[in-house]
Design a protein around this motif. Structure first.
Motif, mmCIF file in Angstrom:
data_model
loop_
_atom_site.group_PDB
_atom_site.id
_atom_site.type_symbol
_atom_site.label_atom_id
_atom_site.label_comp_id
_atom_site.label_asym_id
_atom_site.label_seq_id
_atom_site.Cartn_x
_atom_site.Cartn_y
_atom_site.Cartn_z
ATOM 1 N N GLU A 1 7.409 -54.831 20.605
ATOM 2 C CA GLU A 1 6.305 -54.727 19.644
ATOM 3 C C GLU A 1 6.791 -54.225 18.278
ATOM 4 O OE1 GLU A 1 2.321 -53.563 21.034
ATOM 5 O OE2 GLU A 1 3.356 -52.769 22.799
ATOM 6 N N PRO A 2 7.791 -54.878 17.710
ATOM 7 C CA PRO A 2 8.391 -54.364 16.477
ATOM 8 C C PRO A 2 7.463 -54.410 15.259
ATOM 9 C CG PRO A 2 9.195 -56.568 16.923
ATOM 10 C CD PRO A 2 8.410 -56.142 18.127
ATOM 11 N N PHE A 3 6.421 -55.262 15.320
ATOM 12 C CA PHE A 3 5.527 -55.388 14.166
ATOM 13 C C PHE A 3 4.154 -54.783 14.430
ATOM 14 C CE2 PHE A 3 7.946 -59.642 13.727
ATOM 15 C CZ PHE A 3 9.069 -58.982 13.278
ATOM 16 N N GLY A 4 4.020 -54.055 15.525
ATOM 17 C CA GLY A 4 2.723 -53.524 15.937
ATOM 18 C C GLY A 4 2.107 -52.553 14.950
ATOM 19 N N ALA A 5 2.929 -51.836 14.179
ATOM 20 C CA ALA A 5 2.408 -50.824 13.257
ATOM 21 C C ALA A 5 2.220 -51.355 11.831
ATOM 22 C CB ALA A 5 3.350 -49.621 13.224
ATOM 23 N N LEU A 6 2.476 -52.660 11.616
ATOM 24 C CA LEU A 6 2.405 -53.226 10.276
ATOM 25 C C LEU A 6 1.018 -53.812 10.000
ATOM 26 C CD1 LEU A 6 5.837 -55.122 10.223
ATOM 27 C CD2 LEU A 6 5.348 -52.782 9.479
ATOM 28 N N ASP A 7 0.657 -53.865 8.718
ATOM 29 C CA ASP A 7 -0.609 -54.499 8.348
ATOM 30 C C ASP A 7 -0.482 -56.013 8.547
ATOM 31 O OD1 ASP A 7 -0.018 -55.913 5.566
ATOM 32 O OD2 ASP A 7 0.958 -53.954 5.500
ATOM 33 N N ALA A 8 -1.620 -56.711 8.542
ATOM 34 C CA ALA A 8 -1.656 -58.132 8.894
ATOM 35 C C ALA A 8 -0.787 -58.982 7.971
ATOM 36 C CB ALA A 8 -3.099 -58.632 8.870
ATOM 37 N N PHE A 9 -0.832 -58.705 6.661
ATOM 38 C CA PHE A 9 -0.057 -59.496 5.709
ATOM 39 C C PHE A 9 1.439 -59.306 5.944
ATOM 40 C CE2 PHE A 9 2.233 -59.954 1.708
ATOM 41 C CZ PHE A 9 1.847 -61.233 1.310
ATOM 42 N N THR A 10 1.858 -58.047 6.074
ATOM 43 C CA THR A 10 3.277 -57.752 6.294
ATOM 44 C C THR A 10 3.741 -58.305 7.630
ATOM 45 O OG1 THR A 10 3.039 -55.719 4.994
ATOM 46 C CG2 THR A 10 4.999 -55.906 6.383
ATOM 47 N N ARG A 11 2.872 -58.225 8.625
ATOM 48 C CA ARG A 11 3.218 -58.726 9.958
ATOM 49 C C ARG A 11 3.494 -60.229 9.918
ATOM 50 N NH1 ARG A 11 0.512 -56.461 15.304
ATOM 51 N NH2 ARG A 11 1.583 -57.719 16.865
ATOM 52 N N TYR B 1 17.023 -45.536 0.156
ATOM 53 C CA TYR B 1 16.872 -44.708 1.359
ATOM 54 C C TYR B 1 15.599 -45.125 2.098
ATOM 55 C CZ TYR B 1 20.651 -41.715 -0.271
ATOM 56 O OH TYR B 1 21.886 -41.244 -0.669
ATOM 57 N N PRO B 2 15.518 -44.843 3.407
ATOM 58 C CA PRO B 2 14.358 -45.254 4.196
ATOM 59 C C PRO B 2 13.010 -44.879 3.596
ATOM 60 C CG PRO B 2 16.080 -44.508 5.660
ATOM 61 C CD PRO B 2 16.567 -44.240 4.258
ATOM 62 N N LYS B 3 12.901 -43.705 2.967
ATOM 63 C CA LYS B 3 11.621 -43.275 2.398
ATOM 64 C C LYS B 3 11.183 -44.165 1.239
ATOM 65 C CE LYS B 3 13.665 -39.880 -0.793
ATOM 66 N NZ LYS B 3 13.721 -38.438 -1.164
ATOM 67 N N GLU B 4 12.130 -44.958 0.705
ATOM 68 C CA GLU B 4 11.832 -45.844 -0.414
ATOM 69 C C GLU B 4 11.483 -47.263 0.043
ATOM 70 O OE1 GLU B 4 14.695 -44.123 -3.874
ATOM 71 O OE2 GLU B 4 15.732 -44.983 -2.151
ATOM 72 N N LEU B 5 11.443 -47.477 1.341
ATOM 73 C CA LEU B 5 11.201 -48.811 1.897
ATOM 74 C C LEU B 5 9.805 -48.929 2.486
ATOM 75 C CD1 LEU B 5 14.550 -49.253 3.875
ATOM 76 C CD2 LEU B 5 14.088 -49.946 1.515
ATOM 77 N N SER B 6 9.277 -50.141 2.480
ATOM 78 C CA SER B 6 8.036 -50.411 3.200
ATOM 79 C C SER B 6 8.340 -50.506 4.694
ATOM 80 C CB SER B 6 7.430 -51.732 2.719
ATOM 81 O OG SER B 6 8.257 -52.825 3.118
ATOM 82 N N GLY B 7 7.287 -50.536 5.516
ATOM 83 C CA GLY B 7 7.492 -50.630 6.962
ATOM 84 C C GLY B 7 8.227 -51.890 7.360
ATOM 85 N N GLY B 8 7.873 -53.022 6.732
ATOM 86 C CA GLY B 8 8.540 -54.280 7.050
ATOM 87 C C GLY B 8 9.992 -54.276 6.642
ATOM 88 N N MET B 9 10.292 -53.685 5.494
ATOM 89 C CA MET B 9 11.682 -53.613 5.039
ATOM 90 C C MET B 9 12.505 -52.739 5.977
ATOM 91 S SD MET B 9 10.864 -53.180 0.977
ATOM 92 C CE MET B 9 12.546 -53.089 0.369
ATOM 93 N N ALA B 10 11.926 -51.634 6.407
ATOM 94 C CA ALA B 10 12.644 -50.741 7.316
ATOM 95 C C ALA B 10 12.966 -51.441 8.637
ATOM 96 C CB ALA B 10 11.819 -49.481 7.571
ATOM 97 N N GLN C 1 9.220 -50.213 18.158
ATOM 98 C CA GLN C 1 8.093 -50.373 17.240
ATOM 99 C C GLN C 1 8.353 -49.639 15.930
ATOM 100 O OE1 GLN C 1 4.226 -49.870 18.980
ATOM 101 N NE2 GLN C 1 3.186 -49.720 17.029
ATOM 102 N N GLU C 2 9.035 -48.478 16.007
ATOM 103 C CA GLU C 2 9.417 -47.745 14.807
ATOM 104 C C GLU C 2 10.878 -48.086 14.484
ATOM 105 O OE1 GLU C 2 8.981 -45.932 17.740
ATOM 106 O OE2 GLU C 2 6.797 -45.983 17.643
ATOM 107 N N PRO C 3 11.219 -48.211 13.201
ATOM 108 C CA PRO C 3 12.591 -48.619 12.838
ATOM 109 C C PRO C 3 13.675 -47.648 13.291
ATOM 110 C CG PRO C 3 11.094 -48.851 10.980
ATOM 111 C CD PRO C 3 10.336 -48.110 12.031
#
Length: 255
Positions: free
Chosen positions: A155-165, A126-135, A81-83
Motif C-alpha cells: 500500500e505504498p500510495f495509501g497515504a497520498l491524496d487522489a491527485f498525487t496517487r 532533504y526529506p522534509k522538503e519533499l512531498s509525500g509522492g516524491m519521498a 506505506q511510509e517512505p
C-alpha cells in the motif's frame, strides 16, 4: 520466477491459534506486475512479508528462482506505506544509503535512478522538503539501486491524496517498464489494482486464501474511462463483492 505452494501461516493469539493464510498457491513470472486486493485481515501484508523473507515461520514452499526464501536479502526490495527515509540525509544519499557516492559506479547508478523517478534537481533536498509522492519515489529508487529480483509494495500510495496517487501510479508503471523488475503490489483500491496489474489476485479473509486470479489483458497506458477498463473493473468488482468480509471488530487486526 516466484513459486508459492501450499503456503500456510498461523499466528499465536490469547484466544487460540489464528490461521492467517491457508493453502496459498501462486506463480509469478519474471517481470510481471501483480496486484493483490482484499479486505483487512485477509493476509495480503503477511504474504508480502513472507516473500520478503521477513517472516519465515510458515508451512509450505516459497521459492525465488528455484531457491527457498530463508530470510531478507538484496534480491527482494520492500516498500512500505511510509517512505521511511533518513531525515538527516539528502535525496541522493538516501538512495545510496550504505553505499558510497564516492564510488563512480554507485554515483552513476544513483544519477540514473534520480532521472528514472523524476527527481532531477532535488538531489540535495532533504526529506522534509519533499512531498509525500516524491519521498516514495526516493524509497523506490533506493530499493531499485540494489537491483532486486522482486519489488514488494505494501500500500505504498495509501497515504497520498487522489491527485498525487494517480500521478504516482503512472510514475510507477514507467519505472516498472524501464527497470523490468517483478512487482507485487498490495492495495485496497480496486481501480488501482486494475490500472496497475497484469494479474489481480483477489483474497478472502479468515483464513486468508486466494479466491480468484484475474488476468488483465489491457495494453498500457490504460484509460480508466475506457469501456474495456470498465468491463474488467466490473468483473473484478463482481468477484470482490463475493468476498466474505471479516467482522467489523477484526478490521484492525493487521494480519
Amino acid at each position: 520466477m516466484l513459486t508459492i505452494e501450499r503456503l500456510n501461516k498461523t499466528f499465536a493469539a490469547p484466544a487460540g491459534p489464528v490461521v492467517a493464510l491457508s493453502n496459498i498457491r501462486l506463480q509469478v513470472e519474471r517481470g510481471q506486475f501483480v496486484t493483490f486486493i482484499g479486505p483487512s485481515g485477509c493476509g495480503k501484508s503477511t504474504l508480502l512479508k513472507i516473500v520478503a523473507g521477513l517472516d519465515t515461520a510458515y508451512e509450505g514452499t516459497v521459492e525465488l528462482n528455484g531457491k527457498a526464501i530463508t530470510g531478507p536479502g538484496v534480491d527482494k526490495g520492500f516498500i512500505f506505506q511510509e517512505p521511511r527515509l533518513f531525515p538527516w540525509l539528502t535525496v541522493e544519499k538516501n538512495i545510496a544509503a550504505n553505499l558510497s557516492l564516492g564510488n563512480a559506479q554507485v554515483r552513476r547508478q544513483v544519477d540514473e535512478l534520480i532521472e528514472l523517478v523524476r527527481l532531477k534537481g532535488f538531489e540535495k533536498a532533504y526529506p522534509k522538503e519533499l512531498s509525500g509522492g516524491m519521498a516514495q519515489r526516493v524509497a523506490i529508487a533506493r530499493a531499485l539501486l540494489r537491483k532486486p529480483e522482486v519489488l514488494l509494495l505494501d500500500e505504498p500510495f495509501g497515504a497520498l491524496d487522489a491527485f498525487t496517487r494517480t500521478h504516482m501510479q503512472e510514475a510507477l508503471l514507467d519505472i516498472w517498464r524501464s527497470s523490468k523488475t517483478t512487482m507485487l503490489f498490495v492495495t485496497h483500491d480496486l481501480d488501482e489494482a486494475v490500472f496497475l496489474g497484469e494479474k489481480v489476485v483477489i483474497m478472502n479473509p479468515r483464513p486468508g486464501h486466494i479466491r480468484n486470479v484475474i488476468n488483465v489483458d489491457l495494453p498500457y497506458p490504460r484509460k480508466r474511462t475506457g469501456a474495456a477498463f470498465q468491463e474488467l473493473r466490473s468483473k473484478v468488482l463482481g468477484e470482490f463483492e463475493k468476498v466474505e468480509q471479516p467482522p467489523l471488530l477484526d478490521q484492525g487486526a493487521g494480519i
